[in-house]
Write a protein that holds these residues in place. Sequence first.
Motif, PDB file in Angstrom:
ATOM      1  N   GLY A   1      -5.718  -7.435  -7.179  1.00  0.00           N
ATOM      2  CA  GLY A   1      -6.081  -9.025  -7.663  1.00  0.00           C
ATOM      3  C   GLY A   1      -5.776  -9.300  -9.031  1.00  0.00           C
ATOM      4  O   GLY A   1      -4.966 -10.212  -9.203  1.00  0.00           O
ATOM      5  N   PRO A   2      -5.974  -8.272 -10.064  1.00  0.00           N
ATOM      6  CA  PRO A   2      -5.521  -8.532 -11.461  1.00  0.00           C
ATOM      7  C   PRO A   2      -4.256  -8.652 -11.637  1.00  0.00           C
ATOM      8  O   PRO A   2      -3.695  -9.825 -12.199  1.00  0.00           O
ATOM      9  N   SER A   3      -3.206  -8.063 -11.024  1.00  0.00           N
ATOM     10  CA  SER A   3      -1.774  -8.280 -11.210  1.00  0.00           C
ATOM     11  C   SER A   3      -1.511  -9.752 -10.685  1.00  0.00           C
ATOM     12  O   SER A   3      -0.454 -10.302 -11.067  1.00  0.00           O
ATOM     13  N   LEU A   4      -1.900  -9.843  -9.625  1.00  0.00           N
ATOM     14  CA  LEU A   4      -1.557 -11.375  -9.034  1.00  0.00           C
ATOM     15  C   LEU A   4      -1.896 -12.430  -9.717  1.00  0.00           C
ATOM     16  O   LEU A   4      -1.271 -13.314  -9.812  1.00  0.00           O
ATOM     17  N   ARG A   5      -3.115 -12.233 -10.205  1.00  0.00           N
ATOM     18  CA  ARG A   5      -3.632 -13.282 -10.875  1.00  0.00           C
ATOM     19  C   ARG A   5      -2.966 -13.521 -12.326  1.00  0.00           C
ATOM     20  O   ARG A   5      -2.836 -14.777 -12.491  1.00  0.00           O
ATOM     21  N   LEU A   6      -2.725 -12.523 -12.757  1.00  0.00           N
ATOM     22  CA  LEU A   6      -2.003 -12.503 -14.117  1.00  0.00           C
ATOM     23  C   LEU A   6      -0.515 -13.251 -13.807  1.00  0.00           C
ATOM     24  O   LEU A   6      -0.079 -13.964 -14.789  1.00  0.00           O
ATOM     25  N   TRP A   7       0.014 -12.683 -12.646  1.00  0.00           N
ATOM     26  CA  TRP A   7       1.306 -13.331 -12.440  1.00  0.00           C
ATOM     27  C   TRP A   7       1.185 -14.894 -11.936  1.00  0.00           C
ATOM     28  O   TRP A   7       2.004 -15.745 -12.536  1.00  0.00           O
TER      29      TRP A   7
ATOM     30  N   VAL B   1       0.708  -1.212   0.071  1.00  0.00           N
ATOM     31  CA  VAL B   1       0.120   0.080   0.008  1.00  0.00           C
ATOM     32  C   VAL B   1       0.829   1.163   0.030  1.00  0.00           C
ATOM     33  O   VAL B   1       0.785   2.330  -0.855  1.00  0.00           O
ATOM     34  N   ALA B   2       1.981   1.237   0.730  1.00  0.00           N
ATOM     35  CA  ALA B   2       2.794   2.280   0.699  1.00  0.00           C
ATOM     36  C   ALA B   2       3.285   2.380  -0.594  1.00  0.00           C
ATOM     37  O   ALA B   2       3.896   3.668  -1.299  1.00  0.00           O
ATOM     38  N   GLY B   3       3.720   1.437  -1.385  1.00  0.00           N
ATOM     39  CA  GLY B   3       4.250   1.455  -2.530  1.00  0.00           C
ATOM     40  C   GLY B   3       3.352   2.072  -3.748  1.00  0.00           C
ATOM     41  O   GLY B   3       3.821   2.496  -4.753  1.00  0.00           O
TER      42      GLY B   3
ATOM     43  N   PRO C   1       5.766  -6.794  -5.938  1.00  0.00           N
ATOM     44  CA  PRO C   1       6.293  -8.005  -5.285  1.00  0.00           C
ATOM     45  C   PRO C   1       6.085  -8.318  -3.798  1.00  0.00           C
ATOM     46  O   PRO C   1       5.941  -9.307  -3.419  1.00  0.00           O
ATOM     47  N   PHE C   2       5.656  -7.005  -2.834  1.00  0.00           N
ATOM     48  CA  PHE C   2       5.071  -7.195  -1.741  1.00  0.00           C
ATOM     49  C   PHE C   2       3.595  -8.028  -1.871  1.00  0.00           C
ATOM     50  O   PHE C   2       3.607  -8.754  -0.782  1.00  0.00           O
TER      51      PHE C   2
ATOM     52  N   ALA D   1       2.783 -11.349   0.261  1.00  0.00           N
ATOM     53  CA  ALA D   1       1.677 -11.473   1.105  1.00  0.00           C
ATOM     54  C   ALA D   1       0.797 -12.574   0.588  1.00  0.00           C
ATOM     55  O   ALA D   1       0.555 -13.318   1.376  1.00  0.00           O
ATOM     56  N   ALA D   2       0.691 -12.666  -0.438  1.00  0.00           N
ATOM     57  CA  ALA D   2      -0.314 -13.836  -1.037  1.00  0.00           C
ATOM     58  C   ALA D   2       0.370 -15.355  -0.762  1.00  0.00           C
ATOM     59  O   ALA D   2      -0.392 -16.079  -0.180  1.00  0.00           O
ATOM     60  N   GLY D   3       1.452 -15.172  -0.847  1.00  0.00           N
ATOM     61  CA  GLY D   3       2.219 -16.421  -0.446  1.00  0.00           C
ATOM     62  C   GLY D   3       2.212 -16.791   1.167  1.00  0.00           C
ATOM     63  O   GLY D   3       1.878 -18.052   1.542  1.00  0.00           O
TER      64      GLY D   3
END
Length: 122
Positions: free
Chosen positions: A60-66, A21-23, A33-34, A38-40
Motif C-alpha cells: 500500500g505505501p508505494s501505491l499511495r505515494l505514487w 508477488v513473484a517480483g 508497476p504490476f 492491479a489497482a487500476g
Amino acid sequence: MNLPFRILCLCLGWLMVAFAVAGVFLPVLPTTPFLLLAAGLFARASPRLERWLVEHPVFGPSLRLWREKGAIAMRAKFSAVALMAASYGLFCLFSRPNAALAALVAAVMVLPVAFILTRPSN
C-alpha cells in the motif's frame, strides 16, 4: 459495467498481483508497476479489492505515494537502478555482446532509469 468485462478485470488484476508477488522474490521482475496495474483493474471491477490493495501494509505505501504525488521512494529508486546496473553488468559478463549490442541494451536501459530518477521522492 457488464459482467464479462468485470470478470476479465478481476482475473487480470489477480494475475498482476501474482506477478507483483513473484517480483518480490525475483530481482528481474518489477513489483510496483504490476501493483499499479492491479489497482487500476480492481478500481474498475471491485472497489473492495482496490481498497485492500491500497491499504495493504506491504504494498500500500508505494501505491499511495505514487497516486498522491507521482513519487517513488528513494529506497525503491536506489534498488531499481542498482538492480538494472547489476543486470547490465551480468549481461555483459555472461553474454559478451559486441559493442553495438552492448550500446543498444545500455541505451534501452537508460530510458527507465531516467524515468525513475526524474520522479519525485518522498
